[in-house]
Design a protein around this motif. Sequence first.
Motif, mmCIF file in Angstrom:
data_model
loop_
_atom_site.group_PDB
_atom_site.id
_atom_site.type_symbol
_atom_site.label_atom_id
_atom_site.label_comp_id
_atom_site.label_asym_id
_atom_site.label_seq_id
_atom_site.Cartn_x
_atom_site.Cartn_y
_atom_site.Cartn_z
ATOM 1 N N THR A 176 0.817 -1.211 0.000
ATOM 2 C CA THR A 176 0.000 0.000 0.000
ATOM 3 C C THR A 176 0.855 1.268 0.000
ATOM 4 O OG1 THR A 176 -0.153 -0.101 2.401
ATOM 5 C CG2 THR A 176 -1.990 -1.015 1.179
ATOM 6 N N PRO A 221 9.384 10.884 1.432
ATOM 7 C CA PRO A 221 9.282 10.427 0.038
ATOM 8 C C PRO A 221 10.623 10.535 -0.698
ATOM 9 C CG PRO A 221 7.455 11.869 0.585
ATOM 10 C CD PRO A 221 8.410 11.933 1.746
ATOM 11 N N GLN A 281 -3.378 -1.968 -2.970
ATOM 12 C CA GLN A 281 -3.987 -2.658 -1.854
ATOM 13 C C GLN A 281 -4.647 -3.946 -2.348
ATOM 14 O OE1 GLN A 281 -5.803 0.256 0.474
ATOM 15 N NE2 GLN A 281 -6.447 -1.118 2.093
ATOM 16 N N ALA A 329 -4.261 2.138 -3.551
ATOM 17 C CA ALA A 329 -4.371 2.614 -2.167
ATOM 18 C C ALA A 329 -4.820 4.072 -2.148
ATOM 19 C CB ALA A 329 -3.043 2.447 -1.441
ATOM 20 N N THR A 330 -4.294 4.856 -3.081
ATOM 21 C CA THR A 330 -4.733 6.243 -3.231
ATOM 22 C C THR A 330 -4.918 6.523 -4.710
ATOM 23 O OG1 THR A 330 -2.543 7.236 -3.503
ATOM 24 C CG2 THR A 330 -3.310 6.922 -1.246
ATOM 25 N N GLY A 331 -5.806 7.446 -5.032
ATOM 26 C CA GLY A 331 -6.037 7.803 -6.426
ATOM 27 C C GLY A 331 -6.783 6.701 -7.155
ATOM 28 N N THR A 332 -6.697 6.700 -8.479
ATOM 29 C CA THR A 332 -7.474 5.744 -9.269
ATOM 30 C C THR A 332 -6.614 4.908 -10.205
ATOM 31 O OG1 THR A 332 -7.853 7.511 -10.860
ATOM 32 C CG2 THR A 332 -9.606 7.103 -9.280
ATOM 33 N N TRP A 335 -16.529 2.320 7.768
ATOM 34 C CA TRP A 335 -15.389 2.396 6.867
ATOM 35 C C TRP A 335 -14.250 1.445 7.240
ATOM 36 C CZ3 TRP A 335 -14.306 4.335 2.221
ATOM 37 C CH2 TRP A 335 -15.163 5.296 1.682
ATOM 38 N N CYS A 336 -13.908 1.395 8.522
ATOM 39 C CA CYS A 336 -12.709 0.608 8.880
ATOM 40 C C CYS A 336 -13.027 -0.864 9.055
ATOM 41 C CB CYS A 336 -12.018 1.181 10.112
ATOM 42 S SG CYS A 336 -12.583 0.511 11.690
ATOM 43 N N ALA A 353 -10.654 -4.334 1.820
ATOM 44 C CA ALA A 353 -10.482 -2.884 1.726
ATOM 45 C C ALA A 353 -11.708 -2.308 1.051
ATOM 46 C CB ALA A 353 -9.226 -2.551 0.928
ATOM 47 N N PRO A 354 -12.129 -1.110 1.446
ATOM 48 C CA PRO A 354 -13.283 -0.512 0.773
ATOM 49 C C PRO A 354 -12.986 -0.314 -0.708
ATOM 50 C CG PRO A 354 -12.661 0.769 2.709
ATOM 51 C CD PRO A 354 -11.567 -0.210 2.457
ATOM 52 N N ALA A 386 -5.484 2.800 8.185
ATOM 53 C CA ALA A 386 -6.356 1.714 8.658
ATOM 54 C C ALA A 386 -7.744 2.196 9.075
ATOM 55 C CB ALA A 386 -5.699 0.978 9.824
ATOM 56 N N CYS A 387 -7.847 3.427 9.602
ATOM 57 C CA CYS A 387 -9.093 3.813 10.291
ATOM 58 C C CYS A 387 -10.091 4.590 9.429
ATOM 59 C CB CYS A 387 -8.775 4.605 11.555
ATOM 60 S SG CYS A 387 -8.348 6.338 11.267
ATOM 61 N N TYR A 388 -9.649 5.189 8.352
ATOM 62 C CA TYR A 388 -10.520 5.954 7.445
ATOM 63 C C TYR A 388 -11.205 7.156 8.120
ATOM 64 C CZ TYR A 388 -9.841 2.108 4.185
ATOM 65 O OH TYR A 388 -9.277 1.176 3.351
ATOM 66 N N GLN A 399 -12.065 13.964 -6.115
ATOM 67 C CA GLN A 399 -12.320 12.567 -5.766
ATOM 68 C C GLN A 399 -12.586 12.457 -4.261
ATOM 69 O OE1 GLN A 399 -9.167 9.792 -6.594
ATOM 70 N NE2 GLN A 399 -10.536 8.040 -6.358
ATOM 71 N N GLN A 439 -10.802 10.159 0.087
ATOM 72 C CA GLN A 439 -9.385 9.821 0.023
ATOM 73 C C GLN A 439 -8.780 9.988 1.422
ATOM 74 O OE1 GLN A 439 -7.648 8.768 -3.014
ATOM 75 N NE2 GLN A 439 -9.844 8.368 -3.176
ATOM 76 N N ARG A 440 -7.840 9.094 1.749
ATOM 77 C CA ARG A 440 -7.237 9.148 3.078
ATOM 78 C C ARG A 440 -6.138 10.219 3.121
ATOM 79 N NH1 ARG A 440 -6.375 2.715 3.423
ATOM 80 N NH2 ARG A 440 -6.422 3.011 1.184
ATOM 81 N N VAL A 452 -2.131 10.297 1.144
ATOM 82 C CA VAL A 452 -1.921 10.975 -0.139
ATOM 83 C C VAL A 452 -0.874 12.076 0.025
ATOM 84 C CG1 VAL A 452 -3.016 12.285 -1.989
ATOM 85 C CG2 VAL A 452 -4.302 10.500 -0.802
ATOM 86 N N GLU A 453 0.108 12.056 -0.885
ATOM 87 C CA GLU A 453 1.145 13.075 -0.862
ATOM 88 C C GLU A 453 0.660 14.288 -1.658
ATOM 89 O OE1 GLU A 453 4.893 11.059 -1.766
ATOM 90 O OE2 GLU A 453 5.609 12.994 -2.508
#
Lengths: 483, 88
Positions: free
Chosen positions: A39, A52, A93, A112-115, A427-428, A465-466, B55-57, B66, B69-70, B74-75
Amino acid sequence: MSAHEEFAFDVAVIGAGPAGLSAAVAAAERGAKVVVCDTGTQPGGQFWRHRPESVFPEPDGHGHHGWKTYLDLRARFDAAISRGLLRYLPNTQVWMTEREDAGRFVLRLTPATGTAIEAATVRAAKLVSCTGGYDRQLPLPGWELPGVMAAGGIQAFIKANGTLPGKRFVVAGTGPFLLPVAANIAEAGGKVVAVCESASLANWLPHLGAASGVPGKALEGAEYAGIFAKHRIRYRTRTVVTEVLGESSAKSVRIAKVDADGAVIAGTEQLLEDVDVVGFGWGFTPQVELAVALGATTRIDADGSLVCVVDGQQASNVPGLYLAGEVTGVGGAVLAVAEGLVAGAAAANGEAPSAGTARQIQRHRRFAGAMHRAHPVPEKWDDLLADDTLVCRCEEVSHGEVVHARVELGATDARTMKSFTRTGMGWCQGKVCGFAVSCLSTKGADDAGTEQASLAAFAKRPVAAPLTLGEISTLDSRQPQDS
Amino acid sequence: MSTTPQRITVTLNSKPVGTEQGRSVGAVLMGEGIKAWRTTRNEGKPRGLFCGIGACYDCLVTIDGQPNQRACMVEVCDSMNIEGDFDA
């Protein structure tokens, strides 16, 4: 290379933390064609999370333990990628794992993020699941206020961003992990008002034999003692946070001394004012849902966590499924690396670990067992809960509702509790409240198997995962990609 | 670390805010003193970062249109639009 071969591998590894990196490297170095799904946007997992690399290409490992091990594993990981033996899928994910008739594993993936996603499905003959864990939480009054975070979340914030999520911190819960979190905060310039450890350090006395088997931990302890002295951090044992106070965010905390069962000792309450971040950690919850979905046998570990059973080669009872790291019992990064190397080698060619490696793993498991017994979740932790204290943060289910469902409706396991109250349905999916809900549901049960069954039922999340309905609806159209 | 990250601009509920590359959306919000950016659907309570590792959203936010998003994962990048229940 056809599209079919593109996404079919000898070994799939889930996770790129200490266990996953090790497993991937061990398998690739034995000639297996490996895919790693993680992830994160770069390798390291939670333990070796760093800023990063796109912006900071050469992390110096400041504040990290075992950074040399990471650099060594990372160099081997990168070498395997450039030799074409390893396919690395970051920001990915795994939302479902299945076993096909031929015994092959199918991994369904979502970003995990984005599409954007490189591959929606991968298949592999063997699977090594190294999904790690996250901070275990216990509800208490005020824990839903902004400013209250997981202890590990504070550390992750510092490691990833190089900044602090606030100014004045209280770190509370139990276990040695509270120490590096407080040290990281102080070294980053934050004020640690107090570290509250619910256990008594005298709890370690019966376990000194196990502790002496892992001398490196004592060195780490000495390092933290030095940092605590330098920053004048108060380490309070047999102390818990009883309440977090504030209107729209955390402003202060009440703390109190507790007895051996975790019951508050009257007259010891104290208010710590001007606190904007409170970090809680009650050990860790291993992320076992993917392994459980495949049918892996579970047990309750010394810390009360649901973990998976493995043999000396890290093999589960499911043919071809290997597990390493926290999913087999929370034990820290050194153990996770050792297990990952064993699992990767076994998955690649059935190789058994050397006697020395097996002994090292046993030593670290003994240490972890001693640690868990010395830092238990206080038996009477739920004494602190008021009727209106939230237990499930996502669905906003109160302690009063949970008690009512147990006492009046007979919801005496987590799964029934979920049906009656919606705990763990948000959600979780119960990742945060699962342990507490299981404890509260089975409260008063005298059968030791009840808790295990309750936790196991809660860990059954076929969809891990959602994801959007759109992603599910494209499942069929995804097949041609791989065949 | 000697690297100097590049300065970038993001918008928080349409308000331009300067920050630097290499931070999470959650860190940028927290850096602006915003501790909560979502309200719960039942009781309308404020939420921000909690587990910090995906993990927790709890920290869900809308990024470039969008939703959900967590923020911890996200950077930020230049010109990113971040929207939620907060006053920038």
